[in-house]
Design a protein around this motif. Structure first.
Motif, PDB file in Angstrom:
ATOM      1  N   GLY A  83     -25.407 -13.030 -21.558  1.00  0.00           N
ATOM      2  CA  GLY A  83     -24.890 -12.853 -20.207  1.00  0.00           C
ATOM      3  C   GLY A  83     -26.007 -12.643 -19.198  1.00  0.00           C
ATOM      4  O   GLY A  83     -25.970 -13.196 -18.089  1.00  0.00           O
ATOM      5  N   LEU A  84     -27.013 -11.860 -19.574  1.00  0.00           N
ATOM      6  CA  LEU A  84     -28.139 -11.642 -18.665  1.00  0.00           C
ATOM      7  C   LEU A  84     -28.980 -12.894 -18.490  1.00  0.00           C
ATOM      8  O   LEU A  84     -29.559 -13.109 -17.426  1.00  0.00           O
ATOM      9  CB  LEU A  84     -28.997 -10.482 -19.157  1.00  0.00           C
ATOM     10  N   LEU A  85     -29.048 -13.753 -19.503  1.00  0.00           N
ATOM     11  CA  LEU A  85     -29.725 -15.039 -19.338  1.00  0.00           C
ATOM     12  C   LEU A  85     -29.038 -15.856 -18.252  1.00  0.00           C
ATOM     13  O   LEU A  85     -29.692 -16.454 -17.396  1.00  0.00           O
ATOM     14  CB  LEU A  85     -29.762 -15.818 -20.645  1.00  0.00           C
ATOM     15  N   VAL A  86     -27.722 -15.865 -18.261  1.00  0.00           N
ATOM     16  CA  VAL A  86     -26.967 -16.591 -17.235  1.00  0.00           C
ATOM     17  C   VAL A  86     -27.240 -15.999 -15.853  1.00  0.00           C
ATOM     18  O   VAL A  86     -27.493 -16.725 -14.885  1.00  0.00           O
ATOM     19  CB  VAL A  86     -25.453 -16.575 -17.560  1.00  0.00           C
ATOM     20  N   VAL A  87     -27.219 -14.670 -15.755  1.00  0.00           N
ATOM     21  CA  VAL A  87     -27.459 -14.005 -14.468  1.00  0.00           C
ATOM     22  C   VAL A  87     -28.866 -14.310 -13.954  1.00  0.00           C
ATOM     23  O   VAL A  87     -29.047 -14.655 -12.772  1.00  0.00           O
ATOM     24  CB  VAL A  87     -27.246 -12.479 -14.607  1.00  0.00           C
ATOM     25  N   VAL A  88     -29.862 -14.213 -14.805  1.00  0.00           N
ATOM     26  CA  VAL A  88     -31.239 -14.481 -14.392  1.00  0.00           C
ATOM     27  C   VAL A  88     -31.405 -15.944 -13.992  1.00  0.00           C
ATOM     28  O   VAL A  88     -32.074 -16.267 -13.004  1.00  0.00           O
ATOM     29  CB  VAL A  88     -32.234 -14.092 -15.511  1.00  0.00           C
ATOM     30  N   SER A  89     -30.758 -16.850 -14.724  1.00  0.00           N
ATOM     31  CA  SER A  89     -30.845 -18.274 -14.390  1.00  0.00           C
ATOM     32  C   SER A  89     -30.212 -18.568 -13.034  1.00  0.00           C
ATOM     33  O   SER A  89     -30.778 -19.305 -12.219  1.00  0.00           O
ATOM     34  CB  SER A  89     -30.166 -19.115 -15.477  1.00  0.00           C
ATOM     35  N   VAL A  90     -29.040 -18.003 -12.789  1.00  0.00           N
ATOM     36  CA  VAL A  90     -28.369 -18.215 -11.501  1.00  0.00           C
ATOM     37  C   VAL A  90     -29.197 -17.613 -10.369  1.00  0.00           C
ATOM     38  O   VAL A  90     -29.373 -18.231  -9.318  1.00  0.00           O
ATOM     39  CB  VAL A  90     -26.938 -17.632 -11.534  1.00  0.00           C
ATOM     40  N   GLY A 136     -34.707 -18.194  -6.028  1.00  0.00           N
ATOM     41  CA  GLY A 136     -36.083 -18.462  -6.429  1.00  0.00           C
ATOM     42  C   GLY A 136     -36.466 -17.628  -7.638  1.00  0.00           C
ATOM     43  O   GLY A 136     -35.897 -16.575  -7.892  1.00  0.00           O
ATOM     44  N   SER A 137     -37.449 -18.124  -8.346  1.00  0.00           N
ATOM     45  CA  SER A 137     -37.849 -17.483  -9.585  1.00  0.00           C
ATOM     46  C   SER A 137     -38.541 -16.148  -9.325  1.00  0.00           C
ATOM     47  O   SER A 137     -39.262 -15.974  -8.354  1.00  0.00           O
ATOM     48  CB  SER A 137     -38.787 -18.404 -10.362  1.00  0.00           C
ATOM     49  N   ASN A 138     -38.284 -15.198 -10.212  1.00  0.00           N
ATOM     50  CA  ASN A 138     -38.926 -13.894 -10.149  1.00  0.00           C
ATOM     51  C   ASN A 138     -39.473 -13.599 -11.545  1.00  0.00           C
ATOM     52  O   ASN A 138     -38.719 -13.483 -12.510  1.00  0.00           O
ATOM     53  CB  ASN A 138     -37.917 -12.824  -9.726  1.00  0.00           C
ATOM     54  N   GLY A 139     -40.769 -13.480 -11.647  1.00  0.00           N
ATOM     55  CA  GLY A 139     -41.416 -13.289 -12.938  1.00  0.00           C
ATOM     56  C   GLY A 139     -40.976 -12.023 -13.660  1.00  0.00           C
ATOM     57  O   GLY A 139     -40.861 -12.008 -14.888  1.00  0.00           O
ATOM     58  N   TRP A 140     -40.713 -10.951 -12.901  1.00  0.00           N
ATOM     59  CA  TRP A 140     -40.296  -9.699 -13.532  1.00  0.00           C
ATOM     60  C   TRP A 140     -38.925  -9.820 -14.184  1.00  0.00           C
ATOM     61  O   TRP A 140     -38.670  -9.213 -15.227  1.00  0.00           O
ATOM     62  CB  TRP A 140     -40.297  -8.553 -12.527  1.00  0.00           C
ATOM     63  N   LEU A 141     -38.035 -10.593 -13.567  1.00  0.00           N
ATOM     64  CA  LEU A 141     -36.718 -10.805 -14.183  1.00  0.00           C
ATOM     65  C   LEU A 141     -36.858 -11.535 -15.511  1.00  0.00           C
ATOM     66  O   LEU A 141     -36.229 -11.169 -16.504  1.00  0.00           O
ATOM     67  CB  LEU A 141     -35.802 -11.608 -13.255  1.00  0.00           C
ATOM     68  N   TRP A 142     -37.682 -12.576 -15.520  1.00  0.00           N
ATOM     69  CA  TRP A 142     -37.872 -13.331 -16.756  1.00  0.00           C
ATOM     70  C   TRP A 142     -38.605 -12.499 -17.797  1.00  0.00           C
ATOM     71  O   TRP A 142     -38.304 -12.584 -18.989  1.00  0.00           O
ATOM     72  CB  TRP A 142     -38.619 -14.638 -16.474  1.00  0.00           C
ATOM     73  N   PHE A 143     -39.553 -11.671 -17.366  1.00  0.00           N
ATOM     74  CA  PHE A 143     -40.239 -10.783 -18.299  1.00  0.00           C
ATOM     75  C   PHE A 143     -39.255  -9.793 -18.922  1.00  0.00           C
ATOM     76  O   PHE A 143     -39.249  -9.592 -20.142  1.00  0.00           O
ATOM     77  CB  PHE A 143     -41.362 -10.023 -17.582  1.00  0.00           C
ATOM     78  N   GLY A 144     -38.395  -9.194 -18.092  1.00  0.00           N
ATOM     79  CA  GLY A 144     -37.392  -8.247 -18.592  1.00  0.00           C
ATOM     80  C   GLY A 144     -36.426  -8.902 -19.552  1.00  0.00           C
ATOM     81  O   GLY A 144     -36.066  -8.331 -20.593  1.00  0.00           O
ATOM     82  N   TRP A 145     -35.997 -10.122 -19.224  1.00  0.00           N
ATOM     83  CA  TRP A 145     -35.062 -10.813 -20.102  1.00  0.00           C
ATOM     84  C   TRP A 145     -35.739 -11.166 -21.426  1.00  0.00           C
ATOM     85  O   TRP A 145     -35.125 -11.060 -22.491  1.00  0.00           O
ATOM     86  CB  TRP A 145     -34.519 -12.086 -19.446  1.00  0.00           C
TER      87      TRP A 145
END
Length: 65
Positions: A28-35, A41-50
């Motif tokens: 579910g968080l992968l979907v949220v981060v992707s959306v 726009g991309s945020n490196g901290w979100l992808w790092f956390g995921w």
């Protein structure tokens, strides 16, 4: 007051249920981060956390069958 009968679970069933819940939250968080990345726009901290959450989920499945 009526008593609620709980279904007895073995420890293995409880762990498997917990693992499925963690995997569902990770997906579910992968979907949220992707959306979020697609819209704002991309945020490196979100992808790092995921990624950290994904690695924790993989470790959980590796440690507990």
């Amino acid at each position: 007051m009526a008593r609620t009968v709980r279904h007895p679970r073995t420890r293995a069933e409880a762990v498997a249920h917990h693992n499925r819940q963690v995997a569902a939250v990770t997906a579910g968080l992968l979907v949220v981060v992707s959306v979020y990345s697609a819209v704002l726009g991309s945020n490196g901290w979100l992808w790092f956390g995921w990624t950290v959450l994904l690695l924790a989920c993989v470790a959980l499945f590796a440690v507990r069958p």
